[in-house]
Every structure is written in C-alpha cells, then in structure tokens.
Design an enzyme around this catalytic site. Structure first.
Site, PDB file in Angstrom:
ATOM      1  N   ASP A  82     -32.600  13.972  -4.896  1.00 60.22           N
ATOM      2  CA  ASP A  82     -31.466  13.202  -5.228  1.00 60.22           C
ATOM      3  C   ASP A  82     -30.294  14.295  -5.888  1.00 60.22           C
ATOM      4  O   ASP A  82     -30.742  14.986  -6.470  1.00 60.22           O
ATOM      5  CB  ASP A  82     -31.545  12.215  -6.245  1.00 60.22           C
ATOM      6  N   VAL A 229     -31.825   3.706  -6.958  1.00 57.65           N
ATOM      7  CA  VAL A 229     -32.032   2.778  -8.072  1.00 57.65           C
ATOM      8  C   VAL A 229     -32.714   3.792  -9.415  1.00 57.65           C
ATOM      9  O   VAL A 229     -33.896   4.395  -9.066  1.00 57.65           O
ATOM     10  CB  VAL A 229     -32.999   1.543  -8.241  1.00 57.65           C
TER      11      VAL A 229
HETATM   12  P1  13P Z   1     -28.485   4.029 -11.212  1.00 62.15           P
HETATM   13  O1  13P Z   1     -28.953   4.677 -12.339  1.00 62.15           O
HETATM   14  O2  13P Z   1     -27.237   3.145 -11.473  1.00 62.15           O
HETATM   15  O3  13P Z   1     -29.592   2.945 -10.897  1.00 62.15           O
HETATM   16  O4  13P Z   1     -28.085   4.872 -10.090  1.00 62.15           O
HETATM   17  C1  13P Z   1     -29.275   5.641  -9.389  1.00 62.15           C
HETATM   18  C2  13P Z   1     -28.576   6.479  -8.514  1.00 62.15           C
HETATM   19  O5  13P Z   1     -27.794   6.332  -7.573  1.00 62.15           O
HETATM   20  C3  13P Z   1     -29.225   7.585  -8.263  1.00 62.15           C
HETATM   21  O6  13P Z   1     -28.568   8.647  -7.299  1.00 62.15           O
END
Ligand code: 13P
Length: 281
Positions: A82, A229
């Site tokens: 990510d 999330v």
């Molecule tokens: P949150 O921490 O708001 O759930 O976002 C997670 C996210 O977008 C990770 O890339």
C-alpha cells in the site's frame, strides 16, 4: 485458493458488483484475524502494508509472513504493498512475492505520476503483479503524520492517467480521508459515477475508517471495488487487548495474543458483510 493477484479478485468483484476489503496488517495476530474472518465468511480478501509502516513491520520479515498466510488460506488472498513511495520498495515487495503494488505519486505533477506508474507497470508485468496508483490526493495521511485537506480528483487527470498507463486499479479522491474523520465525510458520488463510466478498471476507495455502511454500499453501487481499511482495525485490535487486560488481575501473554486476533477479526468480519464479498470466494 490461496495467493492470487489483486486483479483477479477485483475483476470478479467488478462482475459481481461487490467490494473487496483491503485490510492493513501490522503483525501476525492481525494477519490471522483477517484470514480467520475471510475464511469463516468464505470471502476473498486483500492483505496490505503501507511503506510508511515498514519501520514497525519490516518488509523482509513481515512480507514473507503475509505471503505465507495467503498461501495457507482457504480463500483467495492478494498481498499488496500500500502507498509504495519508491521503486526500491516496490521491487523488494515483488521479489518477496507480493501479487500487487501501489505506487503513490499523487503528490507529484500528473506527468511525473504517469511516468512513475509506467515504470512500475513495466516492472510488475515481469512478475504478473497488479498495479494500483492514485490521482488527486486522498485527505489525511496513511500514518497520521500529515493533515492533507480532503480533495476531489479531476476527471481529466483520471482519464489521462488511465490512458497513458493502462494500469489495473485506480484510487481516486472523492472527499475521503485517511484516519478517522474530523467531520462527517461528504462523498462526491457524481464524480465517482463519472469516473466509473469513463474508465474500465476497478476504482479504489482509501480512508475506509469512519465511512458509514450506507456510504460504503453506495460507493460499491457506483463502482468502488477495493476498499482500504486501516485505522478501524488497529483501534478494534487495541480495544480488545485493553478489554482483556482490564478484565484480569494478571494478564497472560498468549491470552493477550488471542485477544489481538479477535479484535482484528471483529472489525474485518463486520466489514466483509457490509462490502458484500461474503460467500464470493
Ligand atoms: P483508514 O486508516 O482511514 O482506514 O485508511 C486506510 C487506507 O486508506 C490505507 O491506504
């Protein structure tokens, strides 16, 4: 079952009109909680870790664990980097066996963003891996270190980035933000609809913590296929550990470890049902 590409999961979700949760993980217990929820609900799932979190969960140690967990799972699991910020980390993740990578150059100019996505796409193609990018910055920041204002992507930028790179999945900014929201988010569903009608690839919603179940369902209805999330799972995990520790006189390590698994499981299983991916493995 087991380790699959993110593209495979999202293509099926596109056809079936549901969302797939991309759950940020930070240790073995959270990974086990996510997989337990996915297996129980017979749901596909994405395990992801953001580059900014690697000081806590080193890629060389934690990455192979994520891949092993996916391979062991009874449901299809994609393993995703990510918010990859540089080619070195993207390449390392691919070498370890991640089946998907994000290159986040959303803070750069569109030309620079396109150029980085092209480089990553050429690299990921060698591994048969999926590529996600972001256009227009999502508010907040992945680790809470910055307070980027909520923004909306420009539809022309969305089109241009897609046309120039032919990437696999695109995160767009529709008023969503990382971390818990300071005020109720007002998501721009018209922009989401327009984006989904303009490009054929699955769209990604970052900042899943604090979005209402109704808004999640609406996002999925209008074309979101991957939902990120992080914060709400970490909070649910800490809460479960806290509850355990305050319920006993002298906490025991392995019972605490189990409460961590249960805390992650609780948030993930709830969301899998909201996203409609239960029974879709
Ligand atoms: P949150 O921490 O708001 O759930 O976002 C997670 C996210 O977008 C990770 O890339």
């Amino acid at each position: 079952m087991a380790l699959v590409t993110m593209k495979e999961l999202l293509t099926k979700a596109q056809r079936g009109n549901y969302g797939v949760g991309a759950f940020s993980v930070a240790n073995m217990e959270i990974v086990m909680g996510v997989i337990k929820a996915a297996e129980e609900l017979n749901s596909p799932v994405i395990l992801q870790v953001a580059q900014v979190r690697l000081p806590y969960s080193p890629l060389a140690i934690f990455g192979p664990m994520m891949v092993a967990a996916a391979k062991e799972a009874k449901v299809p699991v994609a393993v995703h980097l990510d918010h990859g910020l540089d080619i070195d980390h993207v390449e390392k993740a691919l070498e370890i066996g991640f089946t998907s990578v994000m290159i986040d150059a959303s803070h750069d100019s569109l030309d620079e963003n396109i150029s980085k996505v092209k480089t990553v796409k050429a690299l990921a193609d060698k591994y048969g891996a999926t590529v996600e990018a972001e256009v227009g910055q999502v508010g907040g920041s992945e680790d809470g270190s910055e307070d980027i204002a909520m923004m909306y992507s420009d539809i022309n930028d969305i089109l241009n980035l897609y046309e120039a790179t032919k990437l696999d999945a695109l995160a767009i900014a529709i008023g969503n933000a990382h971390g818990f929201y300071k005020e109720t988010p007002k998501l721009n569903f018209d922009l989401l609809k327009e984006a989904a009608e303009s490009i054929p690839i699955p769209l990604v919603l970052h900042g899943g913590s604090g979005i209402s179940d109704d808004d999640f369902r609406k996002c999925i209805q209008y074309g979101i296929r991957k939902i990120n999330v992080a914060t709400s799972t970490f909070v649910s995990t800490v809460d479960a550990v806290n509850d355990y520790i305050s319920s006993v006189g002298r906490p025991e390590y392995f019972a605490m470890s189990r409460s961590m698994v249960d805390g992650a499981y609780a948030n993930v299983s709830r969301l899998i049902k909201v996203f409609g991916s239960d029974g879709k493995a």
